[in-house]
Design a protein around this motif. Sequence first.
Motif, PDB file in Angstrom:
ATOM      1  N   ILE A 172       0.879  -1.240  -0.102  1.00 20.00           N
ATOM      2  CA  ILE A 172      -0.134  -0.112   0.128  1.00 20.00           C
ATOM      3  C   ILE A 172       0.817   1.201   0.111  1.00 20.00           C
ATOM      4  O   ILE A 172       0.531   2.269  -0.683  1.00 20.00           O
ATOM      5  CB  ILE A 172      -1.021  -0.020   1.115  1.00 20.00           C
ATOM      6  CG1 ILE A 172      -2.064  -1.165   1.043  1.00 20.00           C
ATOM      7  CG2 ILE A 172      -1.698   1.343   1.416  1.00 20.00           C
ATOM      8  CD1 ILE A 172      -2.634  -1.481   2.157  1.00 20.00           C
ATOM      9  N   GLU A 173       1.987   1.319   0.659  1.00 19.42           N
ATOM     10  CA  GLU A 173       2.636   2.462   1.062  1.00 19.42           C
ATOM     11  C   GLU A 173       3.301   2.889  -0.348  1.00 19.42           C
ATOM     12  O   GLU A 173       3.530   3.895  -0.975  1.00 19.42           O
ATOM     13  CB  GLU A 173       3.765   2.061   2.063  1.00 19.42           C
ATOM     14  CG  GLU A 173       5.009   3.185   1.937  1.00 19.42           C
ATOM     15  CD  GLU A 173       4.389   4.534   2.722  1.00 19.42           C
ATOM     16  OE1 GLU A 173       5.134   5.250   3.140  1.00 19.42           O
ATOM     17  OE2 GLU A 173       2.998   4.829   2.685  1.00 19.42           O
ATOM     18  N   LYS A 174       3.787   1.664  -1.412  1.00 19.42           N
ATOM     19  CA  LYS A 174       4.488   1.958  -2.812  1.00 19.42           C
ATOM     20  C   LYS A 174       3.347   2.377  -3.774  1.00 19.42           C
ATOM     21  O   LYS A 174       3.930   2.721  -4.702  1.00 19.42           O
ATOM     22  CB  LYS A 174       5.147   0.643  -2.872  1.00 19.42           C
ATOM     23  CG  LYS A 174       6.435   0.439  -2.001  1.00 19.42           C
ATOM     24  CD  LYS A 174       7.380  -0.462  -2.741  1.00 19.42           C
ATOM     25  CE  LYS A 174       8.693  -0.552  -1.843  1.00 19.42           C
ATOM     26  NZ  LYS A 174       9.706  -1.393  -2.775  1.00 19.42           N
ATOM     27  N   LEU A 175       2.153   2.262  -3.608  1.00 22.41           N
ATOM     28  CA  LEU A 175       1.167   2.461  -4.378  1.00 22.41           C
ATOM     29  C   LEU A 175       0.222   3.351  -4.072  1.00 22.41           C
ATOM     30  O   LEU A 175      -0.515   4.265  -5.022  1.00 22.41           O
ATOM     31  CB  LEU A 175       0.292   1.139  -4.745  1.00 22.41           C
ATOM     32  CG  LEU A 175       0.853  -0.172  -5.316  1.00 22.41           C
ATOM     33  CD1 LEU A 175       0.110  -1.174  -5.419  1.00 22.41           C
ATOM     34  CD2 LEU A 175       1.687   0.418  -6.746  1.00 22.41           C
ATOM     35  N   ASP A 176       0.205   3.923  -2.861  1.00 19.12           N
ATOM     36  CA  ASP A 176      -0.632   5.012  -2.441  1.00 19.12           C
ATOM     37  C   ASP A 176       0.014   6.164  -2.189  1.00 19.12           C
ATOM     38  O   ASP A 176       1.144   6.360  -1.853  1.00 19.12           O
ATOM     39  CB  ASP A 176      -1.541   4.202  -1.032  1.00 19.12           C
ATOM     40  CG  ASP A 176      -2.375   5.184  -0.688  1.00 19.12           C
ATOM     41  OD1 ASP A 176      -2.889   6.438  -1.094  1.00 19.12           O
ATOM     42  OD2 ASP A 176      -3.194   4.756   0.226  1.00 19.12           O
ATOM     43  N   SER A 177      -0.645   7.336  -2.517  1.00 19.87           N
ATOM     44  CA  SER A 177       0.083   8.636  -2.374  1.00 19.87           C
ATOM     45  C   SER A 177       0.000   9.238  -0.957  1.00 19.87           C
ATOM     46  O   SER A 177       0.468  10.345  -0.747  1.00 19.87           O
ATOM     47  CB  SER A 177      -0.542   9.756  -3.345  1.00 19.87           C
ATOM     48  OG  SER A 177      -2.201   9.802  -2.979  1.00 19.87           O
ATOM     49  N   ALA A 178      -0.674   8.175  -0.040  1.00 24.36           N
ATOM     50  CA  ALA A 178      -0.832   8.966   1.302  1.00 24.36           C
ATOM     51  C   ALA A 178       0.359   9.214   2.223  1.00 24.36           C
ATOM     52  O   ALA A 178       0.222   9.819   3.260  1.00 24.36           O
ATOM     53  CB  ALA A 178      -1.964   8.021   1.923  1.00 24.36           C
ATOM     54  N   GLN A 179       1.444   8.374   1.580  1.00 24.30           N
ATOM     55  CA  GLN A 179       2.599   8.311   2.579  1.00 24.30           C
ATOM     56  C   GLN A 179       2.489   7.890   4.000  1.00 24.30           C
ATOM     57  O   GLN A 179       2.403   8.911   5.099  1.00 24.30           O
ATOM     58  CB  GLN A 179       3.302  10.083   2.547  1.00 24.30           C
ATOM     59  CG  GLN A 179       3.973  10.495   1.184  1.00 24.30           C
ATOM     60  CD  GLN A 179       4.942   9.570   1.077  1.00 24.30           C
ATOM     61  OE1 GLN A 179       6.202  10.158   1.498  1.00 24.30           O
ATOM     62  NE2 GLN A 179       5.040   8.648   0.145  1.00 24.30           N
ATOM     63  N   LEU A 180       2.106   6.778   4.305  1.00 25.08           N
ATOM     64  CA  LEU A 180       1.949   6.136   5.582  1.00 25.08           C
ATOM     65  C   LEU A 180       2.970   6.550   6.485  1.00 25.08           C
ATOM     66  O   LEU A 180       2.703   6.821   7.631  1.00 25.08           O
ATOM     67  CB  LEU A 180       1.328   4.957   5.369  1.00 25.08           C
ATOM     68  CG  LEU A 180       0.012   4.653   4.522  1.00 25.08           C
ATOM     69  CD1 LEU A 180      -0.149   2.904   4.421  1.00 25.08           C
ATOM     70  CD2 LEU A 180      -1.184   5.363   5.063  1.00 25.08           C
ATOM     71  N   VAL A 181       4.272   6.109   6.212  1.00 28.17           N
ATOM     72  CA  VAL A 181       5.310   5.952   6.887  1.00 28.17           C
ATOM     73  C   VAL A 181       5.763   7.156   7.145  1.00 28.17           C
ATOM     74  O   VAL A 181       6.103   7.737   8.591  1.00 28.17           O
ATOM     75  CB  VAL A 181       6.329   4.961   6.338  1.00 28.17           C
ATOM     76  CG1 VAL A 181       7.793   5.116   7.250  1.00 28.17           C
ATOM     77  CG2 VAL A 181       5.676   3.722   6.236  1.00 28.17           C
ATOM     78  N   ASN A 182       6.075   8.304   6.252  1.00 32.77           N
ATOM     79  CA  ASN A 182       5.914   9.724   6.332  1.00 32.77           C
ATOM     80  C   ASN A 182       7.517   9.697   6.944  1.00 32.77           C
ATOM     81  O   ASN A 182       7.465  10.758   8.099  1.00 32.77           O
ATOM     82  CB  ASN A 182       5.096  10.354   6.797  1.00 32.77           C
ATOM     83  CG  ASN A 182       4.953  11.971   6.645  1.00 32.77           C
ATOM     84  OD1 ASN A 182       5.636  12.208   5.648  1.00 32.77           O
ATOM     85  ND2 ASN A 182       4.272  12.421   7.561  1.00 32.77           N
ATOM     86  N   GLY A 183       8.626   9.210   6.800  1.00 33.48           N
ATOM     87  CA  GLY A 183       9.934   9.513   7.400  1.00 33.48           C
ATOM     88  C   GLY A 183      10.072   8.852   8.972  1.00 33.48           C
ATOM     89  O   GLY A 183      11.076   9.075   9.516  1.00 33.48           O
ATOM     90  N   ARG A 184       9.289   8.161   9.238  1.00 35.54           N
ATOM     91  CA  ARG A 184       9.323   7.457  10.485  1.00 35.54           C
ATOM     92  C   ARG A 184       9.859   6.133  10.632  1.00 35.54           C
ATOM     93  O   ARG A 184      10.092   5.542   9.426  1.00 35.54           O
ATOM     94  CB  ARG A 184       7.827   7.411  11.323  1.00 35.54           C
ATOM     95  CG  ARG A 184       7.121   8.912  11.702  1.00 35.54           C
ATOM     96  CD  ARG A 184       5.943   8.385  12.063  1.00 35.54           C
ATOM     97  NE  ARG A 184       4.886   7.906  10.844  1.00 35.54           N
ATOM     98  CZ  ARG A 184       3.546   7.596  11.208  1.00 35.54           C
ATOM     99  NH1 ARG A 184       2.943   7.960  12.335  1.00 35.54           N
ATOM    100  NH2 ARG A 184       2.742   7.422  10.409  1.00 35.54           N
ATOM    101  N   LEU A 185      10.268   5.896  11.612  1.00 35.17           N
ATOM    102  CA  LEU A 185      10.785   4.304  11.739  1.00 35.17           C
ATOM    103  C   LEU A 185       9.699   3.526  12.526  1.00 35.17           C
ATOM    104  O   LEU A 185       9.591   3.476  13.571  1.00 35.17           O
ATOM    105  CB  LEU A 185      12.074   4.186  12.606  1.00 35.17           C
ATOM    106  CG  LEU A 185      13.238   5.044  11.993  1.00 35.17           C
ATOM    107  CD1 LEU A 185      14.595   5.032  12.914  1.00 35.17           C
ATOM    108  CD2 LEU A 185      13.571   4.656  10.713  1.00 35.17           C
ATOM    109  N   ILE A 186       9.108   2.643  11.695  1.00 33.98           N
ATOM    110  CA  ILE A 186       8.018   1.917  12.078  1.00 33.98           C
ATOM    111  C   ILE A 186       8.163   0.380  11.901  1.00 33.98           C
ATOM    112  O   ILE A 186       8.911   0.145  11.143  1.00 33.98           O
ATOM    113  CB  ILE A 186       6.762   2.248  11.336  1.00 33.98           C
ATOM    114  CG1 ILE A 186       6.533   3.766  11.560  1.00 33.98           C
ATOM    115  CG2 ILE A 186       5.512   1.312  11.723  1.00 33.98           C
ATOM    116  CD1 ILE A 186       5.393   4.192  10.617  1.00 33.98           C
ATOM    117  N   ALA A 187       7.753  -0.502  12.899  1.00 33.49           N
ATOM    118  CA  ALA A 187       7.993  -1.882  12.691  1.00 33.49           C
ATOM    119  C   ALA A 187       6.818  -2.456  13.078  1.00 33.49           C
ATOM    120  O   ALA A 187       5.691  -1.746  13.570  1.00 33.49           O
ATOM    121  CB  ALA A 187       9.099  -2.344  13.606  1.00 33.49           C
TER     122      ALA A 187
END
Length: 269
Positions: A172-187
């Motif tokens: 989803i992150e690679k296809l969606d323009s919403a920028q879910l991760v947005n520079g964060r470090l998420i696991a």
Amino acid sequence: MRFSPLPRLVKYFLAFILVLSLFIPLPFAIVLPGPATDVLGSVVKIPARFTDKVPAPTGKLMLTTVSVSTPNSKVFGLEVLLRWIQADGVVVPKSVIYEPDVDVEEEKKASKAEMDGSQDNAVAAAFNYLNRYEPSLAQSLRSGNLNSRLVKFDLPNTGGPSGGLIFALGIIEKLDSAQLVNGRLIAGTGTINKKGVVGPIGGIEDKLIGAKRAGATLFIAPIDNCIDITHIPKGLQVVAVSTLAQAVTLLKKPAQALAKLPTLSGCSN
């Protein structure tokens, strides 16, 4: 009442037995926090004609793992003592993890099959989500121009089903323009089915440790694992979800809203 001291010979014998026990193989398995791998790098691969239409992801979305000694690994008493001293792993009877007389190669094949299944489910769940919530992609999905055969995964030496949720979020992150991760470090971790329902996994607290070591500040966990979480590393925020849609909604929240959540949240949903 006075007790007579043990004869010197008995003391030497007991000391010999103690030392010997540190260097003989024992019927145990060791479970340790494994590495955390960013799926936004080369792990999830989608043709550029689709990913170039949205901004490139920033930050990291990390799949967490647990390292388990293999059925034929020799676990010595010294290593068991070291794990106890360092408190960075769990030592359990080998029979808790493996069936008696388990075949190592068959175990590897089964683990790989679980991984392949989790990836197939992740693609289906991600596409179902995008088809429902992303009008710009719905036409490509419905026409078959964007299909599951175009999504590839590159994650060698890893098995099991627990990466499903993170694989789906990575797609989803690679296809969606919403920028879910947005520079964060998420696991995170969690199994997933094709409908996007997130399921529990094993070794949740080891994965929390692995996530913290990798620098993550936010961890997405299955809601069914809430009962297993008794210790959260300092500086790590854990949010439990039951569906892929919940995980996406969580990541779309402003950072200020997330900061107001308790260290462990979502478990009462």
